[in-house]
Design a protein around this motif. Structure first.
Motif, short mmCIF file in Angstrom:
data_model
loop_
_atom_site.label_atom_id
_atom_site.label_comp_id
_atom_site.label_asym_id
_atom_site.label_seq_id
_atom_site.Cartn_x
_atom_site.Cartn_y
_atom_site.Cartn_z
N GLY A 85 0.79 -1.22 0.00
CA GLY A 85 0.00 0.00 0.00
C GLY A 85 0.82 1.27 0.00
O GLY A 85 0.31 2.36 0.23
N GLN A 86 2.12 1.13 -0.30
CA GLN A 86 3.02 2.28 -0.31
C GLN A 86 3.18 2.83 -1.73
O GLN A 86 3.12 2.08 -2.71
CB GLN A 86 4.41 1.88 0.18
CG GLN A 86 4.45 1.40 1.61
CD GLN A 86 5.82 0.83 1.91
OE1 GLN A 86 6.22 -0.18 1.32
NE2 GLN A 86 6.54 1.47 2.81
N VAL A 87 3.45 4.12 -1.82
CA VAL A 87 3.72 4.75 -3.11
C VAL A 87 5.13 4.33 -3.53
O VAL A 87 6.12 4.77 -2.95
CB VAL A 87 3.59 6.28 -3.03
CG1 VAL A 87 3.96 6.90 -4.36
CG2 VAL A 87 2.18 6.67 -2.62
N GLN A 88 5.21 3.47 -4.52
CA GLN A 88 6.48 2.96 -5.03
C GLN A 88 7.06 3.93 -6.06
O GLN A 88 8.25 4.19 -6.07
CB GLN A 88 6.27 1.58 -5.67
CG GLN A 88 7.50 0.94 -6.23
CD GLN A 88 8.36 0.27 -5.18
OE1 GLN A 88 7.85 -0.25 -4.20
NE2 GLN A 88 9.67 0.27 -5.36
N VAL A 89 6.18 4.46 -6.93
CA VAL A 89 6.59 5.38 -7.99
C VAL A 89 5.51 6.46 -8.07
O VAL A 89 4.32 6.16 -8.01
CB VAL A 89 6.71 4.66 -9.35
CG1 VAL A 89 7.01 5.64 -10.47
CG2 VAL A 89 7.74 3.56 -9.31
N THR A 90 5.94 7.70 -8.24
CA THR A 90 4.99 8.79 -8.42
C THR A 90 5.53 9.77 -9.45
O THR A 90 6.74 10.00 -9.53
CB THR A 90 4.68 9.51 -7.09
OG1 THR A 90 3.71 10.53 -7.32
CG2 THR A 90 5.91 10.11 -6.46
N ASP A 91 4.62 10.31 -10.25
CA ASP A 91 4.97 11.33 -11.22
C ASP A 91 3.79 12.29 -11.29
O ASP A 91 2.68 11.88 -11.64
CB ASP A 91 5.24 10.71 -12.59
CG ASP A 91 5.76 11.74 -13.57
OD1 ASP A 91 6.98 11.86 -13.71
OD2 ASP A 91 4.91 12.44 -14.17
N ILE A 92 4.03 13.53 -10.93
CA ILE A 92 2.97 14.54 -10.93
C ILE A 92 3.44 15.68 -11.83
O ILE A 92 4.55 16.17 -11.70
CB ILE A 92 2.72 15.05 -9.50
CG1 ILE A 92 2.23 13.89 -8.62
CG2 ILE A 92 1.70 16.18 -9.50
CD1 ILE A 92 2.15 14.24 -7.15
#
Length: 178
Positions: free
Chosen positions: A136-143
């Motif tokens: 349930g963790q953010v492994q990859v993010t792109d905003i």
């Protein structure tokens, strides 16, 4: 109003939206036997770049699924606009609609006002991608704050293939505090 970006490695927030075709879509909760989920936030019907991006995503969907990555898409559009745009894409992945301003801020997304009534009639989220791992963790993010600055899906797929390979023992990156 500013929003706080979700730190890499943190728990993805519990967000539920309405799903095209009926029911609800819980973001960050993988379905159909997948243990990871990729959430693609798109701008809405007024964005032709989003339509193309969602079509490209559909082409690569079997490869994401082969990695155990469930894929969903969501926008702030109301049901009618979301249905019109998604009719052009015809995806086999679930699509949510009606992302609220509070939910956009909870996700740390950039939010824009329409340039004119012809563009759209409400604030909307700029593009974002979140890959949530089995914990349930953010492994990859792109905003992004612009429609033309978002990750290439084939490159993202290759990166996830590398991360998901247990031999690589690849950690969540970007977790060190400034």
């Amino acid at each position: 109003m500013s929003s706080q970006k979700i730190p890499a490695g943190s728990r993805f927030p519990a967000i539920t939206v309405s799903k095209l075709g009926g029911g609800d879509l819980t973001l960050g909760a993988p379905q159909d036997g997948h243990d990871w989920q990729m959430i693609v936030v798109y701008r809405g019907k007024h964005c032709p770049m989003c339509t193309s991006y969602l079509k490209d995503l559909e082409v690569l969907l079997p490869e994401f699924h082969a990695l155990g990555v469930d894929v969903v898409a969501v926008s702030a559009d109301p049901e009618t606009k979301a249905s019109d745009q998604i009719a052009l894409v015809q995806p086999s992945y679930p699509v949510g609609y009606g992302l609220s301003l509070d939910q956009m801020h909870d996700l740390g997304l950039y939010v824009s006002d329409p340039r004119s009534a012809e563009e759209t009639d409400q604030p909307f989220a700029e593009p974002g991608i979140f890959v949530v791992n089995a914990d349930g963790q953010v492994q990859v993010t792109d905003i992004s704050n612009a429609p033309f600055a978002r990750p290439d899906l084939k490159t993202l797929l290759g990166g996830l293939r590398f991360i998901r390979n247990p031999e690589n023992n690849y950690p969540i990156r970007g977790t060190r505090a400034a």
